[in-house]
Design a protein around this motif. Structure first.
Motif, PDB file in Angstrom:
ATOM      1  N   UNK A  66       0.790  -1.221   0.000  1.00 44.39           N
ATOM      2  CA  UNK A  66       0.000   0.000   0.000  1.00 44.39           C
ATOM      3  C   UNK A  66       0.821   1.268   0.000  1.00 44.39           C
ATOM      4  N   UNK A  67       2.096   1.169  -0.348  1.00 43.47           N
ATOM      5  CA  UNK A  67       2.978   2.331  -0.375  1.00 43.47           C
ATOM      6  C   UNK A  67       3.173   2.808  -1.805  1.00 43.47           C
ATOM      7  N   UNK A  68       3.485   4.062  -1.939  1.00 42.00           N
ATOM      8  CA  UNK A  68       3.762   4.633  -3.253  1.00 42.00           C
ATOM      9  C   UNK A  68       5.254   4.485  -3.536  1.00 42.00           C
ATOM     10  N   UNK A  69       5.648   3.632  -4.486  1.00 40.60           N
ATOM     11  CA  UNK A  69       7.082   3.418  -4.738  1.00 40.60           C
ATOM     12  C   UNK A  69       7.791   4.653  -5.268  1.00 40.60           C
ATOM     13  N   UNK A  70       7.045   5.590  -5.819  1.00 39.56           N
ATOM     14  CA  UNK A  70       7.675   6.770  -6.403  1.00 39.56           C
ATOM     15  C   UNK A  70       7.984   7.842  -5.359  1.00 39.56           C
ATOM     16  N   UNK A  71       7.381   7.729  -4.176  1.00 40.77           N
ATOM     17  CA  UNK A  71       7.719   8.656  -3.106  1.00 40.77           C
ATOM     18  C   UNK A  71       9.080   8.352  -2.503  1.00 40.77           C
ATOM     19  N   UNK A  72       9.511   7.105  -2.624  1.00 37.90           N
ATOM     20  CA  UNK A  72      10.817   6.720  -2.086  1.00 37.90           C
ATOM     21  C   UNK A  72      11.966   7.166  -2.985  1.00 37.90           C
ATOM     22  N   UNK A  73      11.652   7.646  -4.170  1.00 38.45           N
ATOM     23  CA  UNK A  73      12.640   8.161  -5.120  1.00 38.45           C
ATOM     24  C   UNK A  73      13.677   7.111  -5.529  1.00 38.45           C
ATOM     25  N   UNK A  74      13.283   5.851  -5.466  1.00 37.09           N
ATOM     26  CA  UNK A  74      14.199   4.798  -5.913  1.00 37.09           C
ATOM     27  C   UNK A  74      13.545   3.874  -6.931  1.00 37.09           C
ATOM     28  N   UNK A  75      12.385   4.267  -7.445  1.00 38.77           N
ATOM     29  CA  UNK A  75      11.700   3.484  -8.464  1.00 38.77           C
ATOM     30  C   UNK A  75      11.556   4.337  -9.719  1.00 38.77           C
ATOM     31  N   UNK A  76      12.110   3.840 -10.807  1.00 33.17           N
ATOM     32  CA  UNK A  76      12.109   4.602 -12.051  1.00 33.17           C
ATOM     33  C   UNK A  76      11.353   3.876 -13.164  1.00 33.17           C
ATOM     34  N   UNK A  77      10.562   2.883 -12.779  1.00 32.85           N
ATOM     35  CA  UNK A  77       9.787   2.145 -13.765  1.00 32.85           C
ATOM     36  C   UNK A  77       8.433   2.815 -13.975  1.00 32.85           C
ATOM     37  N   UNK A  78       7.934   2.806 -15.196  1.00 32.78           N
ATOM     38  CA  UNK A  78       6.586   3.340 -15.428  1.00 32.78           C
ATOM     39  C   UNK A  78       5.556   2.543 -14.636  1.00 32.78           C
ATOM     40  N   UNK A  79       4.493   3.178 -14.179  1.00 30.00           N
ATOM     41  CA  UNK A  79       3.464   2.456 -13.412  1.00 30.00           C
ATOM     42  C   UNK A  79       2.901   1.253 -14.159  1.00 30.00           C
ATOM     43  N   UNK A  80       2.753   1.372 -15.482  1.00 34.81           N
ATOM     44  CA  UNK A  80       2.221   0.248 -16.251  1.00 34.81           C
ATOM     45  C   UNK A  80       3.148  -0.959 -16.160  1.00 34.81           C
ATOM     46  N   UNK A  81       4.462  -0.718 -16.197  1.00 30.56           N
ATOM     47  CA  UNK A  81       5.424  -1.817 -16.075  1.00 30.56           C
ATOM     48  C   UNK A  81       5.296  -2.503 -14.723  1.00 30.56           C
ATOM     49  N   UNK A  82       5.144  -1.715 -13.667  1.00 34.01           N
ATOM     50  CA  UNK A  82       4.985  -2.290 -12.331  1.00 34.01           C
ATOM     51  C   UNK A  82       3.755  -3.193 -12.253  1.00 34.01           C
ATOM     52  N   UNK A  83       2.644  -2.735 -12.804  1.00 32.56           N
ATOM     53  CA  UNK A  83       1.402  -3.504 -12.696  1.00 32.56           C
ATOM     54  C   UNK A  83       1.428  -4.748 -13.588  1.00 32.56           C
ATOM     55  N   UNK A  84       2.055  -4.647 -14.752  1.00 33.55           N
ATOM     56  CA  UNK A  84       2.142  -5.822 -15.629  1.00 33.55           C
ATOM     57  C   UNK A  84       2.972  -6.916 -14.972  1.00 33.55           C
ATOM     58  N   UNK A  85       4.132  -6.553 -14.457  1.00 30.69           N
ATOM     59  CA  UNK A  85       4.988  -7.560 -13.830  1.00 30.69           C
ATOM     60  C   UNK A  85       4.421  -8.016 -12.489  1.00 30.69           C
ATOM     61  N   UNK A  86       3.690  -7.166 -11.831  1.00 30.03           N
ATOM     62  CA  UNK A  86       3.021  -7.581 -10.590  1.00 30.03           C
ATOM     63  C   UNK A  86       2.001  -8.673 -10.881  1.00 30.03           C
ATOM     64  N   UNK A  87       1.264  -8.498 -11.976  1.00 29.96           N
ATOM     65  CA  UNK A  87       0.290  -9.515 -12.371  1.00 29.96           C
ATOM     66  C   UNK A  87       0.983 -10.819 -12.767  1.00 29.96           C
TER      67      UNK A  87
END
Length: 298
Positions: A66-87
């Motif tokens: 439930x955390x926003x990975x982009x607030x940590x400033x260490x995630x540079x992947x597009x959100x779509x990439x995160x959700x595709x690989x998460x699935x």
């Protein structure tokens, strides 16, 4: 009629057979590299600290929590990439590696087919029958860097784009799309943050399409020798720095700097060969065969 149909069927079967053998070998090599993924994932030549698969899984874990990975400033992947690989990781985790291998071998196939189409369109006037597609496929599919990168699920291959120049005019390289794509791809790799060796694999694979410019290249042996030498020196310098402590960081980063200098020289040489060929085409009647030209890029 029957003989013609039989010949077509034979040629089609032969082409399919010639494709299946290298494709099968390419798949087997990538599967073998995956068995040593723990070793290769530690190599900075193949894994980017920002775009690694482990960093992608960290971002997915943050999404699950439930955390926003982009607030940590260490995630540079597009959100779509995160959700595709998460699935994929949640639904079909065992199919991820086979899918990745299939995509990479398919990339080699699509590049070979595109190269063959371009080659035929360029050589239609003199009926050249060179199988450039097979050469492009072999260069990409059997590139050790590409094989290892696929085995560790590298995500850096497609992290560059080739924007088209909007400037018109016959003197612009944009009217020569293959050369333009190659130059832009090399520049994107040179200025890419935390790059890997795999980012230029596709660019190197399509270099045979620049056959028309080959005679104008000036530093082919020097550039090729520098690239091969620095790639071989990188693991040695890394070992001297991190393992044996007989060297320091400058040893490794010196090799990477020379590698990028070689890519820069390749880009400048490509700009030169374009200009040199344009001069040959426009002033062929006034130039002598032994005319020597040079541009002071460096």
């Amino acid at each position: 009629m029957v003989a013609a149909a039989s010949e077509i069927q034979t040629n089609g079967g032969e082409k399919l057979f010639n494709l299946l053998i290298p494709a099968t070998i390419g798949v087997a090599l990538r599967a073998a590299a995956a068995t040593y993924s723990d070793f290769f994932e530690e190599r900075v030549e193949f894994t980017s600290s920002i775009y690694s698969f482990e960093r992608l899984k960290d971002g997915i874990a943050m999404v699950d929590d439930g955390l926003d990975p982009f607030q940590a400033k260490n995630s540079f992947f597009p959100p779509l990439t995160l959700h595709i690989f998460r699935f994929l990781l949640k639904s079909f985790p065992t199919l991820l590696l086979p899918l990745w291998i299939l995509l990479d071998v398919s990339t080699a196939y699509m590049a070979s087919q595109a190269a063959q189409f371009v080659w035929k369109s360029l050589k239609k006037s003199d009926d050249e029958t060179k199988n450039i597609g097979k050469l492009v496929f072999n260069i990409y599919a059997f590139n050790p860097i590409t094989i290892v990168s696929t085995g560790i699920l590298s995500l850096t291959t497609a992290h560059f784009s080739a924007p088209f120049s909007s400037a018109p005019g016959h003197r612009s390289p944009s009217t020569h799309p293959i050369l333009h794509f190659t130059i832009i791809g090399l520049l994107a790799s040179i200025f890419f943050p935390y790059p890997t060796l795999n980012q230029v694999s596709l660019i190197f694979a399509i270099l045979p399409l620049l056959e028309v410019y080959r005679k104008h290249f000036r530093y082919t042996i020097l550039i090729a020798g520098t690239i091969v030498t620095t790639i071989m020196l990188m693991p040695i310098m890394w070992h001297m720095w991190m393992v044996s402590s007989s060297g320091n960081a400058n040893f490794f980063f010196g090799a990477t700097i020379v590698y990028n200098v070689a890519l820069i020289n390749l880009v400048m040489d490509m700009i030169f060969v374009y200009s040199r060929r344009q001069i040959d085409l426009e002033y062929s009647d006034t130039l002598k065969k032994d005319t020597k030209m040079d541009f002071a890029f460096y």
